[in-house]
Design an enzyme around this catalytic site. Structure first.
Site, PDB file in Angstrom:
ATOM      1  CB  THR A 194      -0.836   0.034   1.305  1.00 46.96           C
ATOM      2  OG1 THR A 194      -1.658  -1.101   1.331  1.00 46.96           O
ATOM      3  CG2 THR A 194      -1.662   1.310   1.399  1.00 46.96           C
ATOM      4  CB  VAL A 223     -13.036  -2.740   2.457  1.00 45.51           C
ATOM      5  CG1 VAL A 223     -12.411  -1.363   2.672  1.00 45.51           C
ATOM      6  CG2 VAL A 223     -13.863  -2.749   1.170  1.00 45.51           C
ATOM      7  CG  ASP A 225      -5.290  -0.300   6.727  1.00 41.33           C
ATOM      8  OD1 ASP A 225      -5.223  -1.229   5.899  1.00 41.33           O
ATOM      9  OD2 ASP A 225      -4.333   0.467   6.943  1.00 41.33           O
ATOM     10  N   GLY A 248      -4.502  -4.824   7.086  1.00 39.88           N
ATOM     11  CA  GLY A 248      -5.485  -3.795   7.393  1.00 39.88           C
ATOM     12  C   GLY A 248      -6.421  -4.124   8.533  1.00 39.88           C
TER      13      GLY A 248
END
Ligand code: GLY
Length: 334
Positions: A194, A223, A225, A248
């Site tokens: 990320t 989904v 973080d 996440g």
């Protein structure tokens, strides 16, 4: 910069933060006008700084150079992360990102500006520049978050082009994974990168962007973080900003980026705040042995910090024309 120099500088500059924090705390008793003047005096004459997760040299240079030319913090961060969103060799951000376990590439992103406004998109298909799309949610709608098809349709209305995000290489890697498709989302340096970016501009304003394709071969609809304000990214322009990378789910449980900014508000250096945010995760149980989390943070004085669970995380820092890749200190030294 060598790691020991970095740590030394961070602890030396930590003194400056404490002094700055005290001034702001005292300012609570002052009139609004005096308080604003005090804050402005602390913020002016900044050397622009861009920092981002991992060794994304070109992305950070792009943001740093834009800042140097006078571009605002948010525009610079979005321009920087767009380099990786468009880099098809990067298998964890934007076009070329690894798909979910059913072969769909779904992207998540958020942005936060120095005035506290923010925008976010979740689980978006067929759009490459999702950080810019998150900004449009912020500026062109009364909302903060748009998800899935709604976000994609909004993108087309905003003039974004439909793109096939699944490249030949990422399709082939997914097909190889399918040969023994035990559900175990992958996360490590090689396959989960990320990009979170924080920029401090010439006016002393801070903003950031965070964009990812999430866990490789994740469940459909998953989904993490990165697009969640407070978890993947948080900015408070009076204090500083923080971004996260890594697993996440664990960042979400501790609202990591918001936590770091609040710790800085209470007088911690960016380095100390990142270390405490990692400790909140590692102190719960020993599951941390199986995943990586890393944070980077910046405060109003331009001091930066970083900490992660396992060795191997690096981040970029652009300042005064230098774009350095810095090894982060880490928790698990066993
Ligand atoms: N940190 C990115 C994700 O877990 O999706």
């Amino acid at each position: 910069m060598k790691r020991r120099d970095f740590i030394k500088n961070a602890s030396l500059t930590g003194v400056g933060l404490t002094v700055g924090g005290s001034i702001l705390n005292c300012a609570e008793n002052l009139s609004e006008k005096t308080k604003n003047e005090t804050t402005m005096a602390l913020n002016k004459n900044k050397t622009p700084i861009a920092i981002c997760t991992w060794g994304f040299v070109a992305a950070n240079a792009k943001a740093g150079e834009q800042l140097f030319k006078g571009s605002k913090a948010l525009d610079s961060a979005i321009a920087g992360v767009a380099i990786e969103e468009e880099n098809i060799k990067n298998t964890t951000v934007g076009k070329g990102g690894a798909p979910d376990r059913e072969g769909n590439v779904t992207l998540d992103a958020c942005v936060m500006d120095s005035n506290g406004d923010c925008g976010s998109v979740l689980c978006v298909e067929n759009i490459t520049n999702v950080a810019e799309l998150a900004k449009r949610v912020m500026t062109e709608t009364p909302h903060v978050i748009l998800a899935g098809l709604g976000a994609e349709e909004f993108a087309y209305r905003q003039g974004f082009e439909k793109d096939n995000l699944l490249t030949e290489d990422s399709k082939k890697a997914w097909e190889d994974w399918l040969k023994s498709p035990e559900y175990k989302p992958l996360i490590n340096i090689e396959n989960h990168d990320t990009i979170g970016m924080l920029c401090l501009d010439k006016d002393g304003d801070i903003a950031g962007a965070c964009t990812t394709s999430g866990l490789s071969y994740k469940m459909k609809g998953r989904v993490g973080d990165s697009p969640i304000i407070g978890s993947g990214l948080f900015i408070d322009n009076e204090i500083g900003g923080a971004v996260a990378t890594g697993m996440g789910e664990e960042v979400l449980k501790t609202v990591g980026s918001f936590l770091i900014v609040e710790l800085m508000r209470n007088g911690m250096s960016p380095q100390g705040a990142c270390e405490e945010a990692v400790r909140r995760i590692t102190s719960k149980n020993d599951r941390y042995k199986d995943f990586q989390i890393a944070y980077i943070a910046i405060n109003k004085s331009g001091e930066v910090g970083s900490y992660c669970i396992h060795k191997g995380f690096t981040y970029m820092k652009y300042q005064n024309g230098e774009n350095n890749n810095i090894h982060s200190d880490y928790f698990d030294k066993a």
